[in-house]
Write an enzyme that holds these catalytic residues in place. Sequence first.
Site, PDB file in Angstrom:
ATOM      1  N   HIS A  18       0.848  -1.197   0.000  1.00 20.58           N
ATOM      2  CA  HIS A  18       0.000   0.000   0.000  1.00 20.58           C
ATOM      3  C   HIS A  18       0.880   1.242   0.000  1.00 20.58           C
ATOM      4  O   HIS A  18       1.956   1.244   0.576  1.00 20.58           O
ATOM      5  CB  HIS A  18      -0.890   0.025   1.247  1.00 20.58           C
ATOM      6  CG  HIS A  18      -2.049   0.948   1.096  1.00 20.58           C
ATOM      7  ND1 HIS A  18      -1.979   2.279   1.403  1.00 20.58           N
ATOM      8  CD2 HIS A  18      -3.295   0.740   0.616  1.00 20.58           C
ATOM      9  CE1 HIS A  18      -3.148   2.848   1.151  1.00 20.58           C
ATOM     10  NE2 HIS A  18      -3.968   1.933   0.677  1.00 20.58           N
TER      11      HIS A  18
ATOM     12  N   ASP B 129      -8.031  -5.091  -0.788  1.00 14.40           N
ATOM     13  CA  ASP B 129      -8.435  -5.882  -1.960  1.00 14.40           C
ATOM     14  C   ASP B 129      -8.120  -7.363  -1.834  1.00 14.40           C
ATOM     15  O   ASP B 129      -8.529  -8.152  -2.696  1.00 14.40           O
ATOM     16  CB  ASP B 129      -7.734  -5.320  -3.212  1.00 14.40           C
ATOM     17  CG  ASP B 129      -8.231  -3.923  -3.520  1.00 14.40           C
ATOM     18  OD1 ASP B 129      -7.411  -2.999  -3.628  1.00 14.40           O
ATOM     19  OD2 ASP B 129      -9.466  -3.755  -3.614  1.00 14.40           O
TER      20      ASP B 129
HETATM   21  C1  SDX Z   1      -5.850   0.324  -3.302  1.00 15.92           C
HETATM   22  O1  SDX Z   1      -4.007   4.700  -1.966  1.00 15.92           O
HETATM   23  C2  SDX Z   1      -5.033   4.091  -1.489  1.00 15.92           C
HETATM   24  O2  SDX Z   1      -5.541   4.415  -0.436  1.00 15.92           O
HETATM   25  C3  SDX Z   1      -5.572   2.943  -2.340  1.00 15.92           C
HETATM   26  C4  SDX Z   1      -6.672   2.112  -1.730  1.00 15.92           C
HETATM   27  C5  SDX Z   1      -7.929   2.918  -1.513  1.00 15.92           C
HETATM   28  O3  SDX Z   1      -8.700   2.578  -0.618  1.00 15.92           O
HETATM   29  O4  SDX Z   1      -8.166   3.844  -2.354  1.00 15.92           O
HETATM   30  O5  SDX Z   1      -6.237   1.587  -0.487  1.00 15.92           O
HETATM   31  C6  SDX Z   1      -7.050   0.958  -2.646  1.00 15.92           C
HETATM   32  O6  SDX Z   1      -5.519   0.710  -4.382  1.00 15.92           O
HETATM   33  C7  SDX Z   1      -5.057  -0.695  -2.545  1.00 15.92           C
HETATM   34  C8  SDX Z   1      -3.821  -1.208  -3.348  1.00 15.92           C
HETATM   35  C9  SDX Z   1      -4.302  -2.281  -4.341  1.00 15.92           C
HETATM   36  N1  SDX Z   1      -3.181  -2.639  -5.253  1.00 15.92           N
HETATM   37  C10 SDX Z   1      -2.609  -3.847  -5.196  1.00 15.92           C
HETATM   38  O7  SDX Z   1      -2.871  -4.698  -4.349  1.00 15.92           O
HETATM   39  C11 SDX Z   1      -1.588  -4.094  -6.305  1.00 15.92           C
HETATM   40  C12 SDX Z   1      -0.334  -4.723  -5.693  1.00 15.92           C
HETATM   41  N2  SDX Z   1       0.313  -3.709  -4.841  1.00 15.92           N
HETATM   42  C13 SDX Z   1       1.447  -3.011  -5.465  1.00 15.92           C
HETATM   43  O8  SDX Z   1       1.198  -2.627  -6.797  1.00 15.92           O
HETATM   44  C14 SDX Z   1       1.948  -1.888  -4.550  1.00 15.92           C
HETATM   45  O9  SDX Z   1       2.056  -2.395  -3.277  1.00 15.92           O
HETATM   46  C15 SDX Z   1       1.222  -0.566  -4.487  1.00 15.92           C
HETATM   47  C16 SDX Z   1       1.160   0.080  -5.814  1.00 15.92           C
HETATM   48  C17 SDX Z   1      -0.131  -0.724  -3.898  1.00 15.92           C
HETATM   49  C18 SDX Z   1       2.031   0.331  -3.569  1.00 15.92           C
HETATM   50  O10 SDX Z   1       3.293   0.394  -4.066  1.00 15.92           O
HETATM   51  P1  SDX Z   1       4.419   1.294  -3.334  1.00 15.92           P
HETATM   52  O11 SDX Z   1       4.097   1.591  -1.937  1.00 15.92           O
HETATM   53  O12 SDX Z   1       4.689   2.416  -4.260  1.00 15.92           O
HETATM   54  O13 SDX Z   1       5.587   0.319  -3.264  1.00 15.92           O
HETATM   55  P2  SDX Z   1       6.714   0.342  -4.314  1.00 15.92           P
HETATM   56  O14 SDX Z   1       6.092   0.177  -5.673  1.00 15.92           O
HETATM   57  O15 SDX Z   1       7.580   1.513  -4.050  1.00 15.92           O
HETATM   58  O16 SDX Z   1       7.463  -1.005  -3.946  1.00 15.92           O
HETATM   59  C19 SDX Z   1       8.353  -1.055  -2.839  1.00 15.92           C
HETATM   60  C20 SDX Z   1       8.986  -2.433  -2.941  1.00 15.92           C
HETATM   61  C21 SDX Z   1       9.434  -2.754  -4.363  1.00 15.92           C
HETATM   62  O17 SDX Z   1      10.474  -3.712  -4.269  1.00 15.92           O
HETATM   63  P3  SDX Z   1      12.032  -3.169  -4.388  1.00 15.92           P
HETATM   64  O18 SDX Z   1      12.080  -2.385  -5.685  1.00 15.92           O
HETATM   65  O19 SDX Z   1      12.245  -2.317  -3.160  1.00 15.92           O
HETATM   66  O20 SDX Z   1      12.864  -4.429  -4.412  1.00 15.92           O
HETATM   67  O21 SDX Z   1       7.988  -3.408  -2.627  1.00 15.92           O
HETATM   68  C22 SDX Z   1       7.746  -4.215  -3.766  1.00 15.92           C
HETATM   69  C23 SDX Z   1       8.244  -3.454  -4.967  1.00 15.92           C
HETATM   70  O22 SDX Z   1       8.623  -4.349  -6.016  1.00 15.92           O
HETATM   71  N3  SDX Z   1       6.306  -4.435  -3.828  1.00 15.92           N
HETATM   72  C24 SDX Z   1       5.744  -5.599  -4.072  1.00 15.92           C
HETATM   73  C25 SDX Z   1       4.369  -5.382  -3.986  1.00 15.92           C
HETATM   74  N4  SDX Z   1       4.143  -4.102  -3.691  1.00 15.92           N
HETATM   75  C26 SDX Z   1       5.342  -3.500  -3.602  1.00 15.92           C
HETATM   76  N5  SDX Z   1       6.286  -6.797  -4.354  1.00 15.92           N
HETATM   77  C27 SDX Z   1       5.400  -7.812  -4.561  1.00 15.92           C
HETATM   78  N6  SDX Z   1       4.056  -7.675  -4.492  1.00 15.92           N
HETATM   79  C28 SDX Z   1       3.520  -6.485  -4.210  1.00 15.92           C
HETATM   80  N7  SDX Z   1       2.202  -6.354  -4.149  1.00 15.92           N
END
Ligand code: SDX
Length: 393
Positions: free
Chosen positions: A271, A328
């Site tokens: 998140h 989700d």
């Molecule tokens: C919603 O903003 C809100 O409030 C949204 C929401 C709402 O009520 O409106 O809460 C609803 O959108 C919830 C989120 C739903 N999305 C997902 O479940 C999709 C999977 N999640 C990822 O896409 C991700 O976690 C995000 C986009 C939600 C958040 O990403 P961040 O905080 O920007 O994290 P990042 O992309 O900077 O990643 C940090 C690290 C990375 O690894 P490194 O580069 O450090 O090695 O964490 C990893 C990422 O690769 N990572 C994940 C991951 N999420 C982040 N690795 C595996 N699986 C994941 N889901």
Amino acid sequence: ETGHVTLDPGFTNTASTTSAITYIDGEAGILRYRGYPIEELAERSSFLEVAYLLIYGELPTADQLDRFTDRVRRHTLLDEKFRNFFTVFPRQAHPMAVLSSAVSALSTFYQDNLDPFDEEQVDLSSIRLIAKLPTIAAYAYKTSVGQPLLYPDNSLGYVENFLRMTFGLPTEPYEVDPEIVRILDMLFILHADHEQNCSTSTVRLVGSSHANLFSSVSAGVDALFGPLHGGANQAVLEMLERIHAEGGNVEDFVRRVKNKEPGLKLMGFGHRVYRNYDPRAAVVKKATRKVLDILGKSDPLLDLAMRLEEVALNDDYFIERKLYPNVDFYTGVIYKAMGFPTNAFTVLFALGRLPGWIAQWREMINDPATKIGRPRQVYVGPGERHYVDISER
Ligand code: SDX
């Protein structure tokens, strides 16, 4: 308590606005609507009461809630001409694309009453959207399965009316367990607002140009459609189905996610704000087992999801990155058990998020500090250079 995030030199957590609607503490996993903890609202309130709270800022008295509910009830019908709108799409059209275009098209029926600074017109638009979005969502689904559209039945509550329009048939009476209605109502509460998430920021940004509420909400629906945002609930179920189809080897899937195989993420995890368990996910997880028990169903995908969560929560890769289940992660299992097709899950998210979009848009439009959204940039392209004739390139 009312402080906001500090400016982060990395421009990743810059506060884009002030707001008095929703408070999130990402480290502690706290979520409050107008100061009320989400767990209390989920347990004791109703979706329309929470919609009132988000929009008007206070919990309604019984009389205020009755009047609000009655106003919504009287606007559930769509103009008869609008029923044809749903016939222009292919059967397999994704309902989020139908929803966003329907909301924008709906505004044409009220285009002389959309002044963003006329409080009465904005209030009527708010009621119209809350009343008609379930009808639009149900009609999009009915059209996709070739079944007749059912008019709203205003003797029913808000959520039961939506379920009947979605799953009911004119050929037989429709019945649904009141506990299922209550759980879907509670899920809408959990989704109702979430401060400046992607889709809400979109609604505020579009509205800052003084575009009307319908156009702004339509843009919010499109932003929510994305699989990294609201589309994640659909992506989670597709991920679970894929793991199940490949033999259910959770440990192997997690290993491939950690290896960053292209396009592989643990959907429903992580998140932008929560660096702890999403408080909404905890409530949804409890409700999931209850729904399956009420419906007398079992779903191997629920067991798979719980095993996936257990493996990830004990794995350093996810612990170090503070990746926890978000809202989700479990909702798809519930929606599937209720009979919704996978591509309708994000539509349910939009139905829940609508009051939050409306409340945030109204807060923005009335904020004298709000200027038209016009972000600046750091230019990293080429310096000045001069045109070269094509014969010399
Ligand atoms: C919603 O903003 C809100 O409030 C949204 C929401 C709402 O009520 O409106 O809460 C609803 O959108 C919830 C989120 C739903 N999305 C997902 O479940 C999709 C999977 N999640 C990822 O896409 C991700 O976690 C995000 C986009 C939600 C958040 O990403 P961040 O905080 O920007 O994290 P990042 O992309 O900077 O990643 C940090 C690290 C990375 O690894 P490194 O580069 O450090 O090695 O964490 C990893 C990422 O690769 N990572 C994940 C991951 N999420 C982040 N690795 C595996 N699986 C994941 N889901």
